[in-house]
Design a protein around this motif. Structure first.
Motif, PDB file in Angstrom:
ATOM      1  N   SER A 232       2.803   3.449  -5.448  1.00 26.77           N
ATOM      2  CA  SER A 232       1.872   4.296  -6.190  1.00 26.77           C
ATOM      3  C   SER A 232       0.713   3.448  -6.713  1.00 26.77           C
ATOM      4  O   SER A 232       0.813   2.218  -6.833  1.00 26.77           O
ATOM      5  CB  SER A 232       2.593   4.968  -7.359  1.00 26.77           C
ATOM      6  OG  SER A 232       2.904   4.010  -8.360  1.00 26.77           O
ATOM      7  N   ASP A 233      -0.389   4.105  -7.033  1.00 23.78           N
ATOM      8  CA  ASP A 233      -1.558   3.401  -7.575  1.00 23.78           C
ATOM      9  C   ASP A 233      -1.180   2.612  -8.827  1.00 23.78           C
ATOM     10  O   ASP A 233      -1.596   1.465  -8.996  1.00 23.78           O
ATOM     11  CB  ASP A 233      -2.679   4.383  -7.919  1.00 23.78           C
ATOM     12  CG  ASP A 233      -3.354   4.964  -6.697  1.00 23.78           C
ATOM     13  OD1 ASP A 233      -3.100   4.486  -5.573  1.00 23.78           O
ATOM     14  OD2 ASP A 233      -4.148   5.906  -6.865  1.00 23.78           O
ATOM     15  N   GLU A 234      -0.387   3.210  -9.710  1.00 22.41           N
ATOM     16  CA  GLU A 234       0.005   2.538 -10.944  1.00 22.41           C
ATOM     17  C   GLU A 234       0.772   1.253 -10.662  1.00 22.41           C
ATOM     18  O   GLU A 234       0.499   0.212 -11.259  1.00 22.41           O
ATOM     19  CB  GLU A 234       0.860   3.471 -11.796  1.00 22.41           C
ATOM     20  CG  GLU A 234       1.344   2.838 -13.080  1.00 22.41           C
ATOM     21  CD  GLU A 234       2.272   3.734 -13.880  1.00 22.41           C
ATOM     22  OE1 GLU A 234       2.965   3.189 -14.747  1.00 22.41           O
ATOM     23  OE2 GLU A 234       2.315   4.952 -13.640  1.00 22.41           O
TER      24      GLU A 234
ATOM     25  N   ILE B 293      -6.422  -0.798  -5.350  1.00 23.05           N
ATOM     26  CA  ILE B 293      -6.209   0.600  -4.970  1.00 23.05           C
ATOM     27  C   ILE B 293      -7.497   1.109  -4.353  1.00 23.05           C
ATOM     28  O   ILE B 293      -8.570   0.596  -4.624  1.00 23.05           O
ATOM     29  CB  ILE B 293      -5.787   1.490  -6.153  1.00 23.05           C
ATOM     30  CG1 ILE B 293      -6.839   1.474  -7.261  1.00 23.05           C
ATOM     31  CG2 ILE B 293      -4.438   1.071  -6.697  1.00 23.05           C
ATOM     32  CD1 ILE B 293      -6.602   2.500  -8.329  1.00 23.05           C
TER      33      ILE B 293
ATOM     34  N   ARG C  60       0.754  -0.523  -7.851  1.00 24.66           N
ATOM     35  CA  ARG C  60      -0.126  -1.508  -7.204  1.00 24.66           C
ATOM     36  C   ARG C  60      -1.016  -2.200  -8.229  1.00 24.66           C
ATOM     37  O   ARG C  60      -1.193  -3.427  -8.175  1.00 24.66           O
ATOM     38  CB  ARG C  60      -0.965  -0.840  -6.112  1.00 24.66           C
ATOM     39  CG  ARG C  60      -0.150  -0.542  -4.878  1.00 24.66           C
ATOM     40  CD  ARG C  60      -0.971  -0.318  -3.615  1.00 24.66           C
ATOM     41  NE  ARG C  60      -2.165   0.450  -3.774  1.00 24.66           N
ATOM     42  CZ  ARG C  60      -2.273   1.761  -3.585  1.00 24.66           C
ATOM     43  NH1 ARG C  60      -1.219   2.464  -3.247  1.00 24.66           N
ATOM     44  NH2 ARG C  60      -3.422   2.374  -3.734  1.00 24.66           N
TER      45      ARG C  60
ATOM     46  N   ASP D 192       0.813  -1.212   0.000  1.00 26.72           N
ATOM     47  CA  ASP D 192       0.000   0.000   0.000  1.00 26.72           C
ATOM     48  C   ASP D 192       0.851   1.268   0.000  1.00 26.72           C
ATOM     49  O   ASP D 192       0.337   2.361  -0.226  1.00 26.72           O
ATOM     50  CB  ASP D 192      -1.016   0.008   1.139  1.00 26.72           C
ATOM     51  CG  ASP D 192      -0.395  -0.007   2.520  1.00 26.72           C
ATOM     52  OD1 ASP D 192       0.639  -0.664   2.703  1.00 26.72           O
ATOM     53  OD2 ASP D 192      -0.971   0.631   3.422  1.00 26.72           O
TER      54      ASP D 192
END
Length: 104
Positions: A92-94, A103, A96, A89
């Motif tokens: 970054s969102d990308e 996300i 993950r 976690d």
């Protein structure tokens, strides 16, 4: 007197350091916990994805050499820290999404 760099500027520089096993920058992975200039030197706290990760010393060297090259400062202290432990976690969102983590 050398330039003074903000934490964000140092993080941007460290964004070019890649974890060779995962292929993402150590910043995008959320491995860098602190990057701070203290006068004529820089100190970085970073972690690894796991305590048994075999590339810790390689990443430490990459952090030091990258910051030396980009800032012109010779004294770079790169500390591997374990508190807090890394979890996906922090990435970054990308990253993950690419690694199959949710996300929110």
């Amino acid at each position: 007197m050398a330039s003074t760099y903000t934490e964000q500027e140092l993080l941007d520089m460290l964004g070019t350091v890649e974890d060779p096993e995962l292929g993402y920058s150590i910043v995008d992975l959320g491995l860098v916990y602190r990057a701070e200039q203290k006068g004529e030197w820089i100190e970085v706290d970073f972690t690894l994805t796991s305590p048994g990760c075999p590339i810790g010393e390689q990443l430490r060297t990459d952090v030091v050499l990258t910051l030396r090259e980009k800032t012109g400062l010779n004294t770079i202290k790169a500390n591997i820290v374990w508190d807090p432990m890394w979890t996906p976690d922090r990435a970054s969102d990308e990253v993950r999404l690419d690694l199959g983590y949710p996300i929110w």
